[in-house]
Design an enzyme around this catalytic site. Structure first.
Site, short mmCIF file in Angstrom:
data_model
loop_
_atom_site.label_atom_id
_atom_site.label_comp_id
_atom_site.label_asym_id
_atom_site.label_seq_id
_atom_site.Cartn_x
_atom_site.Cartn_y
_atom_site.Cartn_z
N GLU A 163 65.28 43.45 35.81
CA GLU A 163 66.47 42.65 36.11
C GLU A 163 67.43 42.69 34.90
O GLU A 163 67.36 41.83 34.03
CB GLU A 163 66.07 41.22 36.44
CG GLU A 163 65.12 41.13 37.64
CD GLU A 163 64.72 39.72 38.02
OE1 GLU A 163 65.50 38.77 37.73
OE2 GLU A 163 63.64 39.54 38.59
N TRP A 188 58.83 34.98 47.48
CA TRP A 188 58.60 34.37 46.17
C TRP A 188 58.50 32.86 46.39
O TRP A 188 59.48 32.26 46.82
CB TRP A 188 59.75 34.67 45.22
CG TRP A 188 59.55 34.02 43.89
CD1 TRP A 188 59.86 32.74 43.52
CD2 TRP A 188 58.96 34.63 42.74
NE1 TRP A 188 59.49 32.50 42.23
CE2 TRP A 188 58.94 33.64 41.72
CE3 TRP A 188 58.43 35.88 42.48
CZ2 TRP A 188 58.42 33.89 40.45
CZ3 TRP A 188 57.92 36.13 41.22
CH2 TRP A 188 57.92 35.14 40.21
N ASP A 220 68.76 33.64 45.88
CA ASP A 220 69.44 33.32 44.61
C ASP A 220 70.86 33.88 44.55
O ASP A 220 71.37 34.17 43.46
CB ASP A 220 68.64 33.82 43.39
CG ASP A 220 67.37 33.02 43.17
OD1 ASP A 220 67.23 31.96 43.80
OD2 ASP A 220 66.51 33.46 42.39
#
Length: 623
Positions: free
Chosen positions: A397, A603, A466
């Site tokens: 990331e 997740w 997100d």
């Protein structure tokens, strides 16, 4: 004892006994004893000649191993007991054993049947096992005093060794080629039996075999057994699992259903591997990503050694229900995952490296991809836990973009890094990557060559969550995991549909894409507007971190009040949250199937309810 019993009528009178001549008596006794002699003669030699024993190491963790002997009755009469003998070289020894009584004299071992497994019918076999230390293998095997290869019929002719572990190549939708290193035998190997799922599919004279007629997108497990010139078989090779290509449509029953398990979840969250079982989720998933290993100095390293392989779990915390002890070679989450796989052998486990916090080392890794791949392989395939993991996941990331840190290694870095990882791990291990879902113009998907890199992965975990959150403290409020765009969305390209579409245009096949689901919500406080787009004063309070809360908490503390873009939102007091529910997950799975995606991932496990509501929704939705 047979003689007196058969001779009982002779004792009915003295006259009968005294009037019989000595010659007659001898003849009668000889006739009576002949059947007994025949019985005795059949019992011992036949048992020896018709009994074989083979040994296999069921596991090996470097300093020790698991061993298993199989005693087989290859004769035509049942045997009533058995004794197995063998020698180990100095430095190799038997520890605990089961299903046999094992004794030792120096380096010589003897194993006798226990009460319930002494009788073995013709064609049947019994197995006993033990834990051993040291690197050696048994020699001088005898079963009931005769050679373990079948007794006096082939004296001194030992069965062949196990062939090398098969390696798969030319894997396609409907077939694959297997190659293995040759077995050895004191009188020569004649051919090899190839077994798929434990069933023999071919016998070949060479060390290669091409299997065909397979289903696309399916796992097949192969072993190989050698035969010598006397047609004796040796122990099987170690297994290899081959996943055929294609079959990406989840509707075909081959969907990937993957969940992340975090190593830190065993602390404050008190979520252990056992909870995957008790929640019912173990029966509803196909893969687990174990998060995270670290990336330091351009290499894969341990993330949390205590959680990973050192913590001793109590009996009530353990998948097996047996407490760990400090003498066993492997503890921690790794051992719990091993126990989970024993109960659910269909589940594959990948070790995920990086993540938001530990992605800083990937840039250096990209400067020397081969060294990075070598370090990762050596760590994942460490003999202490190699059997636990079925591959590796890289969670960078983000390549050539900014996350917690910024990377400037270039658009090609993800392609070269994954290519090196695939080359090192080979076709028999899974190689996957978690990637951005930023489909905005000149966004993170555009910053890296995800299309070119896709040739090296089994699939991408597209982080379609997100998108929005309380890092924008004043809002506007927006769902963090919108499936599609909607009027008023704060940023174009920040939704699952656009992300999947852009990745396809980059050349990533739909069959290599998993849709991401968050088992949590993101929220703001100081909100007066019920619908999305309201202003806020900051992050809503959360159990572990402001602005984020588990689904299992939100479903009761702040029930949903509306739907937008395929996901749910809720306003309770001045707090505003967005999160997925079983109903919205079901609709997202329907969408994923319509897009022919490989499946979905989430997740992470601990955000779900104790009965695994969201994991069940993924499972039921994908079929």
């Amino acid at each position: 004892m047979s003689g007196p019993t058969r001779g009982a009528p002779l004792s009915t009178g003295t006259k009968q006994r005294t009037t019989l001549s000595r010659r007659t008596l001898v003849a009668m006794m000889s006739a009576l004893l002949l059947p007994l002699a025949a019985m005795v003669g059949l019992a011992s030699p036949a048992q020896a000649a018709g009994t074989t024993a083979t040994f296999v190491k069921t596991s090996d963790w470097g300093s020790g191993f698991g061993g298993s002997w199989t005693v087989k009755n290859t004769g035509t009469a049942a045997i009533s007991s058995w004794t197995l003998e063998w020698d180990f070289p100095a430095g190799t020894a038997v520890g605990s054993s089961w299903d046999a009584t094992v004794t030792r004299t120096g380096d010589h071992y003897s194993a006798k049947n226990v009460g319930w497994n002494g009788t073995v019918a013709p064609g049947a076999s019994v197995t006993f096992g033990f834990n051993g230390t040291g690197p050696g293998n048994p020699t001088g095997c005898k079963i009931n005093g005769a050679s373990c290869d079948g007794g006096p019929t082939n004296p001194g002719d030992n069965p062949p060794s196990a062939p090398g572990t098969p390696v798969a190549s030319n894997v396609g939708d409907n077939g694959a080629t297997l190659t293995w290193s040759a077995a050895t035998d004191d009188h020569g190997v004649k051919n090899y039996d190839v077994l798929r799922g434990g069933t023999k599919v071919a016998t070949v004279a060479t060390t290669t075999y091409t299997d065909g007629g397979l289903a696309a997108g399916t796992d097949y497990t192969y072993t190989v057994v050698a035969r010598d010139n006397a047609d004796q078989t040796g122990p099987a090779s170690a297994p290899v699992t081959v996943h055929t290509t294609g079959g990406g449509n989840p509707g075909g029953g081959n969907a990937v259903k993957l969940g992340y398990f975090t190593n830190w979840g065993i602390y404050g969250r008190n979520y252990n591997v056992k909870n995957i079982v008790t929640s019912g989720s173990a029966a509803k998933i196909t893969h687990i990503n174990y998060a995270f290993g670290n990336v330091q100095g351009g290499k894969c390293t341990i993330g949390d050694s205590y959680a990973d392989y050192d913590k001793a779990f109590t009996a009530d915390q353990s998948v097996s229900g047996v407490a760990d002890n400090w003498e066993q070679p492997l503890r921690g989450n790794f051992n719990q995952l091993r126990q989970l796989k024993a109960k659910y052998p269909n589940i594959k486990v990948l070790w995920s490296f990086g993540g938001w916090t530990w992605s800083g080392g990937f840039g250096q890794a990209a400067a020397n991809p081969a060294a990075f791949a070598e370090s990762c392989y050596n760590l994942v395939e460490d003999p202490r836990w190699a059997d636990v993991f079925d591959g590796i996941d890289l969670d960078w990331e983000y390549p050539n973009a900014c996350g917690l840190t910024c990377d400037t290694s270039g658009a090609a870095s993800i392609k070269t890094l994954l290519a090196a990882t695939r080359a090192k791990f080979g076709a028999n291990n899974l190689v996957t990557a978690a990637i951005t879902a930023d489909a905005s113009s000149a966004g993170k998907i555009d910053a890296a060559d995800y299309g070119g890199a896709s040739a090296s992965v089994d699939w991408y975990n597209v982080m379609t969550y997100d998108f929005f959150g309380a890092w924008d403290a004043k809002g506007p409020t927006a769902p963090h995991s919108p499936l599609t765009s909607y009027t008023g969305i704060p940023k174009d390209g920040f939704n699952s549909s656009d992300a999947i579409a852009k990745l396809k245009t980059k050349g990533v096949p739909a069959s290599k894409l998993l849709l991401g689901i968050g088992f949590y919500g993101r929220g703001w406080t100081g909100v007066t507007q019920d619908t999305p787009g309201g202003t806020a004063t900051g992050a809503a309070p959360g159990t572990y971190e402001a602005g984020i809360e588990d689904y299992k908490v939100l479903k009761s503390s702040c029930p949903t009040t509306g739907l937008v873009a395929g996901t749910a939102y809720a306003k309770c007091g001045s707090n505003w949250w967005s999160y997925d529910t079983p109903a919205t997950v079901a609709s997202k799975m329907h969408w994923a199937k319509a897009q022919n995606l490989r499946g979905a991932f989430f997740w992470e496990f601990s955000g779900d309810t104790t009965n695994g509501e969201l994991a069940a929704a993924i499972h039921n939705g994908l079929g």
